[in-house]
Design an enzyme around this catalytic site. Structure first.
Site, PDB file in Angstrom:
ATOM      1  N   LYS A  58     -33.104  85.251   0.143  1.00 12.46           N
ATOM      2  CA  LYS A  58     -31.951  84.876   1.119  1.00 12.46           C
ATOM      3  C   LYS A  58     -30.875  84.141   0.834  1.00 12.46           C
ATOM      4  O   LYS A  58     -29.545  84.299   0.955  1.00 12.46           O
ATOM      5  CB  LYS A  58     -32.688  84.676   2.323  1.00 12.46           C
ATOM      6  CG  LYS A  58     -33.955  85.184   3.049  1.00 12.46           C
ATOM      7  CD  LYS A  58     -34.890  84.838   3.946  1.00 12.46           C
ATOM      8  CE  LYS A  58     -35.052  83.935   4.157  1.00 12.46           C
ATOM      9  NZ  LYS A  58     -36.218  83.511   3.505  1.00 12.46           N
ATOM     10  N   ARG A  98     -36.536  82.549  13.481  1.00 14.03           N
ATOM     11  CA  ARG A  98     -38.199  82.543  12.568  1.00 14.03           C
ATOM     12  C   ARG A  98     -39.287  82.941  13.683  1.00 14.03           C
ATOM     13  O   ARG A  98     -40.500  82.769  13.180  1.00 14.03           O
ATOM     14  CB  ARG A  98     -38.633  81.419  11.615  1.00 14.03           C
ATOM     15  CG  ARG A  98     -39.009  81.641  10.234  1.00 14.03           C
ATOM     16  CD  ARG A  98     -38.342  80.638   9.472  1.00 14.03           C
ATOM     17  NE  ARG A  98     -39.225  80.194   8.661  1.00 14.03           N
ATOM     18  CZ  ARG A  98     -38.013  80.041   7.275  1.00 14.03           C
ATOM     19  NH1 ARG A  98     -37.030  79.883   7.627  1.00 14.03           N
ATOM     20  NH2 ARG A  98     -39.256  79.639   5.960  1.00 14.03           N
ATOM     21  N   ARG A 103     -38.831  72.691  -5.253  1.00 13.06           N
ATOM     22  CA  ARG A 103     -39.139  71.844  -3.828  1.00 13.06           C
ATOM     23  C   ARG A 103     -40.655  71.462  -3.766  1.00 13.06           C
ATOM     24  O   ARG A 103     -41.066  72.195  -4.228  1.00 13.06           O
ATOM     25  CB  ARG A 103     -38.855  72.482  -3.149  1.00 13.06           C
ATOM     26  CG  ARG A 103     -37.293  73.126  -2.565  1.00 13.06           C
ATOM     27  CD  ARG A 103     -36.834  73.892  -1.921  1.00 13.06           C
ATOM     28  NE  ARG A 103     -37.863  74.430  -0.591  1.00 13.06           N
ATOM     29  CZ  ARG A 103     -37.512  75.572  -0.181  1.00 13.06           C
ATOM     30  NH1 ARG A 103     -36.243  75.909  -0.287  1.00 13.06           N
ATOM     31  NH2 ARG A 103     -38.288  76.352   1.012  1.00 13.06           N
ATOM     32  N   ARG A 119     -47.190  79.600   3.386  1.00 13.46           N
ATOM     33  CA  ARG A 119     -45.801  79.783   4.178  1.00 13.46           C
ATOM     34  C   ARG A 119     -45.825  81.337   4.102  1.00 13.46           C
ATOM     35  O   ARG A 119     -45.162  82.259   5.225  1.00 13.46           O
ATOM     36  CB  ARG A 119     -44.924  79.339   3.166  1.00 13.46           C
ATOM     37  CG  ARG A 119     -44.916  77.699   3.550  1.00 13.46           C
ATOM     38  CD  ARG A 119     -43.572  77.456   2.097  1.00 13.46           C
ATOM     39  NE  ARG A 119     -42.449  77.353   2.234  1.00 13.46           N
ATOM     40  CZ  ARG A 119     -41.630  77.691   0.700  1.00 13.46           C
ATOM     41  NH1 ARG A 119     -42.070  76.837  -0.246  1.00 13.46           N
ATOM     42  NH2 ARG A 119     -40.363  78.335   1.085  1.00 13.46           N
TER      43      ARG A 119
HETATM   44  P1  ADP Z   1     -34.851  82.105  -0.524  1.00 13.90           P
HETATM   45  O1  ADP Z   1     -33.536  81.986   0.445  1.00 13.90           O
HETATM   46  O2  ADP Z   1     -35.681  84.191   0.667  1.00 13.90           O
HETATM   47  O3  ADP Z   1     -36.295  81.412  -0.465  1.00 13.90           O
HETATM   48  P2  ADP Z   1     -33.930  82.550  -3.070  1.00 13.90           P
HETATM   49  O4  ADP Z   1     -32.990  83.095  -2.932  1.00 13.90           O
HETATM   50  O5  ADP Z   1     -34.048  81.005  -3.061  1.00 13.90           O
HETATM   51  O6  ADP Z   1     -35.120  82.517  -1.611  1.00 13.90           O
HETATM   52  O7  ADP Z   1     -34.650  83.476  -4.200  1.00 13.90           O
HETATM   53  C1  ADP Z   1     -36.496  82.546  -3.945  1.00 13.90           C
HETATM   54  C2  ADP Z   1     -35.951  82.563  -6.073  1.00 13.90           C
HETATM   55  O8  ADP Z   1     -35.800  83.822  -6.009  1.00 13.90           O
HETATM   56  C3  ADP Z   1     -34.734  81.920  -6.799  1.00 13.90           C
HETATM   57  O9  ADP Z   1     -35.537  80.837  -7.592  1.00 13.90           O
HETATM   58  C4  ADP Z   1     -33.529  83.138  -6.402  1.00 13.90           C
HETATM   59  O10 ADP Z   1     -32.949  81.948  -8.303  1.00 13.90           O
HETATM   60  C5  ADP Z   1     -34.791  83.962  -7.343  1.00 13.90           C
HETATM   61  N1  ADP Z   1     -34.637  84.968  -7.341  1.00 13.90           N
HETATM   62  C6  ADP Z   1     -33.113  85.671  -6.114  1.00 13.90           C
HETATM   63  N2  ADP Z   1     -33.428  86.651  -5.691  1.00 13.90           N
HETATM   64  C7  ADP Z   1     -34.009  87.244  -7.091  1.00 13.90           C
HETATM   65  C8  ADP Z   1     -33.872  89.125  -7.576  1.00 13.90           C
HETATM   66  N3  ADP Z   1     -33.290  89.831  -6.741  1.00 13.90           N
HETATM   67  N4  ADP Z   1     -34.015  88.870  -8.638  1.00 13.90           N
HETATM   68  C9  ADP Z   1     -35.238  87.448  -9.386  1.00 13.90           C
HETATM   69  N5  ADP Z   1     -35.380  86.428  -9.115  1.00 13.90           N
HETATM   70  C10 ADP Z   1     -34.191  86.432  -7.702  1.00 13.90           C
HETATM   71  P1  AMP Z   2     -36.997  77.166   4.320  1.00 13.20           P
HETATM   72  O1  AMP Z   2     -36.025  76.482   3.110  1.00 13.20           O
HETATM   73  O2  AMP Z   2     -36.269  78.285   5.077  1.00 13.20           O
HETATM   74  O3  AMP Z   2     -38.428  77.697   3.300  1.00 13.20           O
HETATM   75  O4  AMP Z   2     -37.237  76.711   5.037  1.00 13.20           O
HETATM   76  C1  AMP Z   2     -38.529  75.903   4.683  1.00 13.20           C
HETATM   77  C2  AMP Z   2     -39.022  75.347   5.505  1.00 13.20           C
HETATM   78  O5  AMP Z   2     -38.014  74.467   6.913  1.00 13.20           O
HETATM   79  C3  AMP Z   2     -40.175  75.902   6.155  1.00 13.20           C
HETATM   80  O6  AMP Z   2     -41.019  76.509   5.332  1.00 13.20           O
HETATM   81  C4  AMP Z   2     -40.194  75.577   7.855  1.00 13.20           C
HETATM   82  O7  AMP Z   2     -41.284  74.916   8.020  1.00 13.20           O
HETATM   83  C5  AMP Z   2     -38.871  74.710   8.382  1.00 13.20           C
HETATM   84  N1  AMP Z   2     -38.316  75.772   8.822  1.00 13.20           N
HETATM   85  C6  AMP Z   2     -37.134  76.553   8.234  1.00 13.20           C
HETATM   86  N2  AMP Z   2     -36.454  76.942   9.059  1.00 13.20           N
HETATM   87  C7  AMP Z   2     -36.948  77.263   9.964  1.00 13.20           C
HETATM   88  C8  AMP Z   2     -37.337  78.193  11.208  1.00 13.20           C
HETATM   89  N3  AMP Z   2     -36.018  78.486  12.046  1.00 13.20           N
HETATM   90  N4  AMP Z   2     -38.208  77.674  12.221  1.00 13.20           N
HETATM   91  C9  AMP Z   2     -39.415  76.744  11.721  1.00 13.20           C
HETATM   92  N5  AMP Z   2     -38.767  76.377  10.719  1.00 13.20           N
HETATM   93  C10 AMP Z   2     -37.860  76.383   9.935  1.00 13.20           C
END
Ligand code: ADP
Ligand code: AMP
Length: 215
Positions: free
Chosen positions: A14, A91, A160, A171
């Site tokens: 995302k 969420r 993280r 999660r």
């Molecule tokens: P989210 O925001 O949904 O938690 P991220 O955008 O942070 O996901 O992506 C999670 C991990 O996967 C990051 O390390 C990112 O660089 C990698 N990633 C994202 N999209 C792809 C893809 N299409 N193919 C391979 N790796 C990806």
């Molecule tokens: P993310 O960066 O989206 O992976 O979110 C990291 C963490 O933040 C999640 O595991 C939750 O603990 C909290 N969080 C983020 N967005 C929300 C939401 N919309 N509702 C509740 N908790 C959230």
């Protein structure tokens, strides 16, 4: 105001796709609830202190806290932006209902990035982020140019705390139990919706997203 929701499990891409959308449509606003919460933890604010415990266990922060945070953000956004990108919100079904009281459903589009647990773990365990500008990397698929520092601002990348494997599994469970059920509601309400397999190349996924945004 038009709203684009990026929906999917943690690690589905995302944030990565949000950044690509922002490059192409610079007059959008991007809200990631996770980024806002992490910033509050860093600044040691009241909100940060409330959220910290939930985040470190991979649990959702309570709906009332998140909903009022979103309401405050949305009411301060100027109406003449292209669209608002929401990443990580809603969420829960409660959060979806709250959003629908702020934004009419006809103004919402939802992109569902679909991916399974095995890929999620692989994505998240190798994810590194820049603590300064929030740029997202992957140590295998989306590497920084030089060893674990940010291409934009040269800051040392971090992992993280909630990206440790045992927390990621939790999660994902929280996602299945509390977040995925939103999709049924979205379909029932006739909100514009696309499902995209998220185990594809980053640019290929973005092309699908861009077609959906334009139509
Ligand atoms: P989210 O925001 O949904 O938690 P991220 O955008 O942070 O996901 O992506 C999670 C991990 O996967 C990051 O390390 C990112 O660089 C990698 N990633 C994202 N999209 C792809 C893809 N299409 N193919 C391979 N790796 C990806
Ligand atoms: P993310 O960066 O989206 O992976 O979110 C990291 C963490 O933040 C999640 O595991 C939750 O603990 C909290 N969080 C983020 N967005 C929300 C939401 N919309 N509702 C509740 N908790 C959230």
């Amino acid at each position: 105001m038009k709203v684009l929701i990026l929906f999917g499990p943690p690690g589905s891409g995302k944030g990565t796709q949000a950044n690509k959308i922002l490059e192409k449509y610079p007059s959008c606003i991007y809200i990631s609830t996770g980024d806002i919460l992490r910033e509050n933890i860093k600044q040691n604010t009241y909100l940060g202190k409330l959220a910290q415990n939930y985040i470190s266990q991979g649990l959702l922060v309570p709906d009332e806290i998140i909903n009022s945070m979103i309401e405050n953000k949305i009411k301060n956004i100027n109406d003449n932006i292209d669209f608002l990108i929401l990443d990580g919100y809603p969420r829960s079904t409660n959060q979806l209902e709250f959003l629908l009281n702020l934004i009419p459903y006809k103004d919402i589009k939802v992109i569902y990035l679909k991916i399974d647990l095995k890929d999620v773990i692989n994505r998240i365990v190798y994810r590194r982020v820049c603590p300064k500008c929030n740029k997202i990397y992957h140590l295998l698929y989306n590497k920084p140019q030089s060893n674990e520092t940010c291409d934009n601002c040269n800051t040392k990348l971090i992992q993280r705390e909630d990206d440790r494997e045992e927390i990621v599994t939790n999660r994902y469970k929280v996602y299945l139990n509390q977040t995925l059920p939103i999709l049924d509601k979205i379909k029932q309400l006739d909100i514009k919706f696309i499902e995209i397999p998220a185990d594809k190349d980053i640019n290929e996924i973005f092309n699908n997203i861009n077609e959906f945004i334009k139509n």
